[in-house]
Design a protein around this motif. Sequence first.
Motif, PDB file in Angstrom:
ATOM      1  N   PRO A   1       0.824  -1.221   0.000  1.00  0.00           N
ATOM      2  CA  PRO A   1       0.000   0.000   0.000  1.00  0.00           C
ATOM      3  C   PRO A   1       0.859   1.274   0.000  1.00  0.00           C
ATOM      4  N   GLU A   2       0.323   2.312  -0.620  1.00  0.00           N
ATOM      5  CA  GLU A   2       1.050   3.581  -0.716  1.00  0.00           C
ATOM      6  C   GLU A   2       1.319   4.144   0.671  1.00  0.00           C
ATOM      7  N   ARG A   3       2.517   4.752   0.832  1.00  0.00           N
ATOM      8  CA  ARG A   3       2.894   5.326   2.130  1.00  0.00           C
ATOM      9  C   ARG A   3       2.588   6.830   2.131  1.00  0.00           C
ATOM     10  N   PRO A   4       2.649   7.491   3.296  1.00  0.00           N
ATOM     11  CA  PRO A   4       2.284   8.918   3.363  1.00  0.00           C
ATOM     12  C   PRO A   4       3.063   9.780   2.362  1.00  0.00           C
ATOM     13  N   ASP A   5       4.325   9.423   2.070  1.00  0.00           N
ATOM     14  CA  ASP A   5       5.111  10.245   1.126  1.00  0.00           C
ATOM     15  C   ASP A   5       4.812   9.889  -0.333  1.00  0.00           C
ATOM     16  N   GLY A   6       3.802   9.030  -0.579  1.00  0.00           N
ATOM     17  CA  GLY A   6       3.404   8.726  -1.952  1.00  0.00           C
ATOM     18  C   GLY A   6       4.167   7.573  -2.587  1.00  0.00           C
ATOM     19  N   THR A   7       5.226   7.063  -1.925  1.00  0.00           N
ATOM     20  CA  THR A   7       5.996   5.952  -2.502  1.00  0.00           C
ATOM     21  C   THR A   7       5.353   4.623  -2.104  1.00  0.00           C
ATOM     22  N   ARG A   8       5.659   3.596  -2.880  1.00  0.00           N
ATOM     23  CA  ARG A   8       5.153   2.255  -2.574  1.00  0.00           C
ATOM     24  C   ARG A   8       6.315   1.281  -2.525  1.00  0.00           C
ATOM     25  N   HIS A   9       6.386   0.537  -1.434  1.00  0.00           N
ATOM     26  CA  HIS A   9       7.356  -0.562  -1.389  1.00  0.00           C
ATOM     27  C   HIS A   9       6.823  -1.721  -2.226  1.00  0.00           C
ATOM     28  N   LEU A  10       7.669  -2.692  -2.487  1.00  0.00           N
ATOM     29  CA  LEU A  10       7.265  -3.824  -3.331  1.00  0.00           C
ATOM     30  C   LEU A  10       7.977  -5.092  -2.882  1.00  0.00           C
ATOM     31  N   LEU A  11       7.461  -6.250  -3.320  1.00  0.00           N
ATOM     32  CA  LEU A  11       8.172  -7.514  -3.090  1.00  0.00           C
ATOM     33  C   LEU A  11       9.197  -7.639  -4.219  1.00  0.00           C
ATOM     34  N   ARG A  12      10.443  -7.824  -3.885  1.00  0.00           N
ATOM     35  CA  ARG A  12      11.491  -7.809  -4.918  1.00  0.00           C
ATOM     36  C   ARG A  12      11.168  -8.822  -6.017  1.00  0.00           C
ATOM     37  N   THR A  13      11.386  -8.390  -7.263  1.00  0.00           N
ATOM     38  CA  THR A  13      11.076  -9.247  -8.411  1.00  0.00           C
ATOM     39  C   THR A  13      12.285 -10.076  -8.826  1.00  0.00           C
ATOM     40  N   HIS A  14      13.447  -9.746  -8.264  1.00  0.00           N
ATOM     41  CA  HIS A  14      14.684 -10.506  -8.473  1.00  0.00           C
ATOM     42  C   HIS A  14      15.578 -10.246  -7.258  1.00  0.00           C
ATOM     43  N   THR A  15      16.700 -10.963  -7.130  1.00  0.00           N
ATOM     44  CA  THR A  15      17.577 -10.711  -5.971  1.00  0.00           C
ATOM     45  C   THR A  15      18.590  -9.602  -6.264  1.00  0.00           C
TER      46      THR A  15
END
Length: 358
Positions: A161-175
């Motif tokens: 989910p979007e954070r207060p600063d507008g950025t979104r974390h993600l589950l890494r798609t590669h290592t």
Amino acid sequence: MEDLETLRAEVIAAVEKAPDLTALDEVRVGALGKKGRVTALMKSLGGMDPETRKQAGQAMNRVKDAVAQAIEARRAALEAAELNARLARERVDVTLPVRPETAGTIHPISQTWDEVVAIFAQMGFAVAEGPDIEDDFHNFTALNFPPEHPAREMHDTFFLPERPDGTRHLLRTHTSPVQVRTMRGEAPPIRILVPGRTYRSDSDMTHTPMFHQFEGLVIDRTTHMGHLKGCLSEFVEAYFEVDSVPMRFRPSFFPFTEPSAEVDIGCSRQGGELRIGAGDDWLEILGCGMVHPNVLKACGLDPEVYQGFAFGMGLERIAMLKYGIPDLRTFFESDLRWLRHYGFAALDVPTLHGGLGR
Ligand code: 2U9
């Protein structure tokens, strides 16, 4: 004096007949307790004249000591008998066969993980790991993904989910973000192997939303594609346990490497059976390339000074090839019959000198 001798004989006979510790304690209270027979006699000393009292006192003390000694001896004998009885009752027969089916098995992913680590460790690679939850910079931007790259889209990447600063974390798609973190944190020479879980919003016959990758990274001043090819060739021969495996590089494209290549190994597929290292067929097993100058820059390294190679492969894929596992999805179904069939003996850790796959 005669009474005293009778008392002594009676009490000691009762002590020796006491069948257990409780009975023994009753005898002790009856003789030496506050209202005990020996105690009562001692009290009678008060009414005697001094000379008689001296002699009677000494005689009574001897009786008291003899009784106390007899009680202690009986207590020790009863305690020893009780201990022996317990030891006999609770004896464990260590020669009995072990109960069957108590040992589990090592999952093929763990086994393959350990094998790959053993091979690259032998070549001097250090294992590096990092977080499964990443940010856009480490997963994409630093790796030279353009802003509109399709891999960033919702249908490929799991976003948080979007954070207060507008950025979104993600589950890494590669290592790969782990290599970015290592390059930004440590000075070359760098030689790391990065195993780990990766996530893509993808689910069909050949894709699961979570899968495992192994990536490698070598950075130094003169590292070149010859080193890359030699390193991968060593790996393939050690992993598939074949003396010589033909290998070819096909040109490919990844945003983070230039030039990029896909690597095929020689195999045969006669009669539906796959054999690595023989025949005139090809099998794709991994991707690789020279680290893109933009990636070096984003990681704080001068591309005029440093260069290096990287590679990546899917752990499930190489496990399926080596151990003849036909369906990717079975890896994550936790079916005990599958685990018993494809699992490996526990504590049988793979090493190059001890043998890898068993
Ligand atoms: C940095 C620089 C370069 C990692 C690489 C591949 C090629 C590759 C795929 C194999 C099958 C992923 O599991 S898969 O779908 N990977 O082909 N990966 S080069 O290159 C990097 C990584 C990090 C900083």
